[in-house]
Write a protein that holds these residues in place. Structure first.
Motif, PDB file in Angstrom:
ATOM      1  N   ILE A  26       1.090  -1.612  -0.294  1.00 62.70           N
ATOM      2  CA  ILE A  26       0.121  -0.320   0.355  1.00 62.70           C
ATOM      3  C   ILE A  26       0.901   1.357  -0.529  1.00 62.70           C
ATOM      4  CG2 ILE A  26      -2.213   1.272   1.321  1.00 62.70           C
ATOM      5  CD1 ILE A  26      -2.606  -1.192   2.364  1.00 62.70           C
ATOM      6  N   GLY A  27       0.511   1.813  -0.672  1.00 60.15           N
ATOM      7  CA  GLY A  27       1.220   3.784  -0.842  1.00 60.15           C
ATOM      8  C   GLY A  27       0.934   4.556  -1.880  1.00 60.15           C
ATOM      9  N   LEU A  28       1.249   5.388  -1.761  1.00 59.25           N
ATOM     10  CA  LEU A  28       1.074   6.630  -2.656  1.00 59.25           C
ATOM     11  C   LEU A  28       1.788   6.390  -4.083  1.00 59.25           C
ATOM     12  CD1 LEU A  28       0.366   9.812  -0.927  1.00 59.25           C
ATOM     13  CD2 LEU A  28      -1.938   8.939  -1.855  1.00 59.25           C
ATOM     14  N   GLU A  51      -1.919  -2.990  -9.906  1.00 53.90           N
ATOM     15  CA  GLU A  51      -3.420  -2.951  -9.038  1.00 53.90           C
ATOM     16  C   GLU A  51      -4.433  -2.975  -9.084  1.00 53.90           C
ATOM     17  OE1 GLU A  51      -2.479   1.790  -9.945  1.00 53.90           O
ATOM     18  OE2 GLU A  51      -0.381   1.525  -9.381  1.00 53.90           O
ATOM     19  N   HIS A  52      -5.705  -3.734  -8.344  1.00 55.31           N
ATOM     20  CA  HIS A  52      -6.130  -4.780  -9.349  1.00 55.31           C
ATOM     21  C   HIS A  52      -7.685  -3.362  -8.656  1.00 55.31           C
ATOM     22  CE1 HIS A  52      -5.811  -8.662  -9.404  1.00 55.31           C
ATOM     23  NE2 HIS A  52      -5.243  -8.763  -8.910  1.00 55.31           N
ATOM     24  N   TYR A  53      -7.265  -2.545  -8.301  1.00 56.02           N
ATOM     25  CA  TYR A  53      -7.976  -1.411  -7.933  1.00 56.02           C
ATOM     26  C   TYR A  53      -7.483   0.153  -8.721  1.00 56.02           C
ATOM     27  CZ  TYR A  53     -10.258  -4.724  -4.530  1.00 56.02           C
ATOM     28  OH  TYR A  53     -10.535  -6.163  -4.128  1.00 56.02           O
ATOM     29  N   MET A 101      -3.234   1.404  -4.203  1.00 49.75           N
ATOM     30  CA  MET A 101      -2.995   2.281  -4.412  1.00 49.75           C
ATOM     31  C   MET A 101      -3.909   2.740  -3.391  1.00 49.75           C
ATOM     32  SD  MET A 101      -0.639   1.756  -5.274  1.00 49.75           S
ATOM     33  CE  MET A 101       0.485   3.816  -5.354  1.00 49.75           C
ATOM     34  N   ILE A 102      -3.455   4.165  -2.748  1.00 52.76           N
ATOM     35  CA  ILE A 102      -3.769   4.593  -0.865  1.00 52.76           C
ATOM     36  C   ILE A 102      -4.918   5.868  -1.943  1.00 52.76           C
ATOM     37  CG2 ILE A 102      -4.001   7.557   0.130  1.00 52.76           C
ATOM     38  CD1 ILE A 102      -1.563   5.677   1.027  1.00 52.76           C
ATOM     39  N   GLY A 103      -6.143   5.473  -1.865  1.00 50.51           N
ATOM     40  CA  GLY A 103      -6.457   7.219  -2.518  1.00 50.51           C
ATOM     41  C   GLY A 103      -7.454   6.142  -4.192  1.00 50.51           C
ATOM     42  N   HIS A 104      -7.351   4.944  -4.070  1.00 49.56           N
ATOM     43  CA  HIS A 104      -7.746   4.333  -4.836  1.00 49.56           C
ATOM     44  C   HIS A 104      -9.606   3.473  -4.805  1.00 49.56           C
ATOM     45  CE1 HIS A 104      -4.759   2.392  -8.408  1.00 49.56           C
ATOM     46  NE2 HIS A 104      -4.932   3.807  -7.973  1.00 49.56           N
ATOM     47  N   ILE A 121       1.655  -3.895   3.873  1.00 48.66           N
ATOM     48  CA  ILE A 121       3.217  -3.430   3.780  1.00 48.66           C
ATOM     49  C   ILE A 121       3.135  -2.175   3.491  1.00 48.66           C
ATOM     50  CG2 ILE A 121       5.298  -3.627   2.900  1.00 48.66           C
ATOM     51  CD1 ILE A 121       4.308  -6.763   1.661  1.00 48.66           C
ATOM     52  N   TYR A 122       3.411  -1.184   4.220  1.00 47.92           N
ATOM     53  CA  TYR A 122       3.266   0.285   3.915  1.00 47.92           C
ATOM     54  C   TYR A 122       4.434   0.864   3.089  1.00 47.92           C
ATOM     55  CZ  TYR A 122       2.179   5.047   5.173  1.00 47.92           C
ATOM     56  OH  TYR A 122       2.596   6.694   4.665  1.00 47.92           O
TER      57      TYR A 122
END
Length: 261
Positions: A26-28, A51-53, A101-104, A121-122
């Motif tokens: 997970i991250g930007l 990126e599945h999302y 991804m943060i925001g997805h 895992i951030y």
């Protein structure tokens, strides 16, 4: 989607089983998530996908931007994740994960407590100027990751980023805010979790550390095919570094202008 289904049928017919261990990276953007994804995916016992999302497509080895795939995922985001983790893997794979991804998709964050066995895992990047400049260049060139072979084919590797301090300030504060708020959310999760700062991934001993965190032995074949896309000295990335140097030194972040690695 048809090609993904054929892949699953092949794995089922060959006796493949679902992975025993699950994880998310997970991250930007431009924080190093793709580098970590490719590094882990080079491990014989780990499968790490895209990126599945992603809002535009389901990226799971293949790029499926069909209306059916995207709507199906977004109508039941946790069901999509459960299906991913339940799918059979290639022989020998014990760990499976992908990038989030943060925001997805906020519903995934809201409902992730339903899957407390998923390791989080951030990945984050302390040098926001490096992160934002990398984002600006990737968005301009529409080139988000590259191998050494691709890098050699660049038309103009010296093309500089056209940006002023205010444009950069807007973006880095936005990303810093996202990360600041996300840390609070992460700390409250019941999931196993650990954080990785961008520079840490390029330090000696990182492969051993990340493998220990995931509970696997180090694979000598673990190497990412990706190369750094931008100059290591951050100020060298800009067409007019003078105003940017002045601004970041005045606000107390002059160290971001120097070498990141």
């Amino acid at each position: 989607m048809a090609s993904v289904l054929r892949k699953l049928e092949t794995l089922r017919s060959s006796g493949g089983e679902a992975a025993q261990h699950k994880f998310l990276i997970i991250g930007l953007p431009r924080s190093g998530t793709t580098y970590l994804m490719t590094l882990l995916n080079a491990h014989a016992r780990i499968s790490c996908e895209g990126e599945h999302y992603n809002p535009y497509a389901v990226i799971q080895g293949d790029y499926d931007d069909s209306h059916e795939a995207v709507v199906g995922r977004d109508s039941d985001p946790m069901g999509h994740m459960e299906q991913f983790f339940a799918q059979p893997q290639a022989a020998g794979v014990t760990h499976a994960g992908f990038k989030f991804m943060i925001g997805h998709n906020v519903r995934v964050l809201q409902q992730l407590e339903q899957m407390p066995d998923v390791t989080l895992i951030y990945v984050w990047r302390e040098n926001r100027l490096a992160q934002v400049s990398s984002l600006m260049r990737a968005a301009r060139d529409q080139n988000w990751a590259e191998t050494e072979k691709q890098a050699r084919k660049k038309r103009d590797p010296n093309l500089k980023i056209e940006a002023n301090p205010r444009q950069i300030s807007h973006r880095w504060h936005e990303y810093a805010t996202f990360d600041h708020l996300f840390r609070g959310w992460l700390a409250a999760r019941p999931n196993p979790r650990f954080t990785v700062e961008y520079r840490e991934m390029f330090q000696p001993g990182f492969k051993e550390k990340i493998c220990a965190q995931l509970g696997v032995e180090v694979d000598p074949a673990m190497e990412s095919p990706l190369v750094k896309q931008n100059p290591n000295t951050i100020a060298d990335r800009f067409a007019e570094p003078g105003p940017i140097r002045y601004y970041f030194k005045k606000i107390g972040y002059g160290g971001w202008l120097d070498d990141e690695l």
